[in-house]
Design an enzyme around this catalytic site. Structure first.
Site, PDB file in Angstrom:
ATOM      1  N   GLU A   1       8.434  -0.281   8.689  1.00  0.00           N
ATOM      2  CA  GLU A   1       7.483  -1.054   7.998  1.00  0.00           C
ATOM      3  C   GLU A   1       7.060  -0.450   6.485  1.00  0.00           C
ATOM      4  OE1 GLU A   1       5.092  -3.220  11.581  1.00  0.00           O
ATOM      5  OE2 GLU A   1       4.486  -1.148  10.700  1.00  0.00           O
TER       6      GLU A   1
ATOM      7  N   ASP B   1       7.746 -12.401  15.187  1.00  0.00           N
ATOM      8  CA  ASP B   1       8.126 -12.900  16.629  1.00  0.00           C
ATOM      9  C   ASP B   1       6.926 -13.853  17.230  1.00  0.00           C
ATOM     10  OD1 ASP B   1       6.826  -9.929  17.237  1.00  0.00           O
ATOM     11  OD2 ASP B   1       6.220 -11.234  18.774  1.00  0.00           O
TER      12      ASP B   1
HETATM   13  N1  ADE Z   1       3.627  -6.687  16.663  1.00  0.00           N
HETATM   14  C1  ADE Z   1       4.383  -7.685  16.523  1.00  0.00           C
HETATM   15  N2  ADE Z   1       4.794  -8.454  17.497  1.00  0.00           N
HETATM   16  C2  ADE Z   1       3.749  -8.276  18.538  1.00  0.00           C
HETATM   17  C3  ADE Z   1       3.737  -8.836  19.790  1.00  0.00           C
HETATM   18  N3  ADE Z   1       4.424  -9.559  20.145  1.00  0.00           N
HETATM   19  N4  ADE Z   1       2.545  -8.288  20.620  1.00  0.00           N
HETATM   20  C4  ADE Z   1       1.927  -7.021  20.004  1.00  0.00           C
HETATM   21  N5  ADE Z   1       2.234  -6.597  18.834  1.00  0.00           N
HETATM   22  C5  ADE Z   1       3.135  -7.179  18.174  1.00  0.00           C
END
Ligand code: ADE
Length: 244
Positions: free
Chosen positions: A11, A213
């Site tokens: 990142e 996501d």
């Molecule tokens: N960071 C990015 N995606 C995540 C997720 N699904 N759960 C926890 N932290 C995250």
């Protein structure tokens, strides 16, 4: 001096590539890079994942450098259908959704602090930098990348970010979190811990997260790839506008 933290090296690689480093310090298995980023004095560090790792890192950061504000950036999983991959969340409030010392304290309250949530010190400056970045979006990502990651007219949202020590990858986990905090926009694993430390040290704190996501069964797929190819470039673009 501004302290800039991310949880993953992917990142912040783009930030490090633009940093004129004057000094590096290694402490507690973290490297703190001090220098100039777009003519501002900064210290950049990646914390690793989770609330303990993030708390240890920000505490060391605040004790080793004259930090006047902390800026956290990185990826997060969406908890609301209105958030799409590639959207941004500017955190205004943070909660550690997995803190539960009940019945001694109310669920999610931090014992002895009498606080459940932490407000950020987000300014219109960050919002403006985000708007300007999104307006220039096609300059940062060519058509091929936009197609590959399905990045279509990304938007920014402002609101509640929740943190806990688990990677959320199922509808069931999402349901459990939203039962506790129905208006949470996104979930990640560090922000609210850093917010607590900054509150205790009385240091202004801001956070911006890129949705990587939907916190569902596919959430782990190409996660570091997204962080490297997409999130890092968002962070660089926004910080450049913020600091310039
Ligand atoms: N960071 C990015 N995606 C995540 C997720 N699904 N759960 C926890 N932290 C995250």
């Amino acid at each position: 001096m501004i302290g800039i933290i991310s949880a993953m090296p992917e990142e912040m690689q783009s930030l490090l590539d633009n940093l004129q480093v004057s000094k590096t310090i290694n402490k507690g298995k973290r490297t703190y890079y001090q220098g100039q980023l777009f003519n501002n004095d900064v210290v950049i560090v990646f914390s690793r994942w989770g609330k303990v790792a993030a708390s240890a890192t920000v505490t060391q950061l605040l004790n080793s450098f004259a930090i006047s504000e902390v800026f956290f950036s990185g990826v997060a999983g969406a908890l609301q259908k209105s958030l799409k991959i590639g959207d941004l969340v500017i955190g205004t409030t943070l909660i550690q959704y997995d803190m539960d010392a009940s019945p001694l304290y109310p669920d999610m309250e931090i014992p002895l602090l009498s606080k459940t949530s932490f407000e950020t010190s987000t300014t219109s400056k960050l919002e403006k930098a985000t708007q300007d970045f999104l307006a220039d979006f096609s300059k940062y990502f060519n058509l091929k990348t936009r197609k590959e990651f399905k990045l279509k007219n990304p938007k920014y949202h402002k609101g509640l970010v929740v943190s806990g020590d688990q990677f959320v990858n199922s509808k069931n986990k999402i349901r459990k979190i939203l039962k506790k905090v129905p208006d949470a926009l996104c979930v990640e694993m560090e922000g609210a811990a850093v917010a607590q430390v900054c509150y205790e040290y009385e240091i202004p704190f801001q956070i911006i997260r890129v949705i990587s996501d939907n916190a569902n069964d596919n959430s782990h797929i190409d996660f570091p790839y997204f962080a490297n190819e997409v999130a890092g470039k968002y962070i660089l673009g926004i910080l450049k506008k913020y600091l310039d």
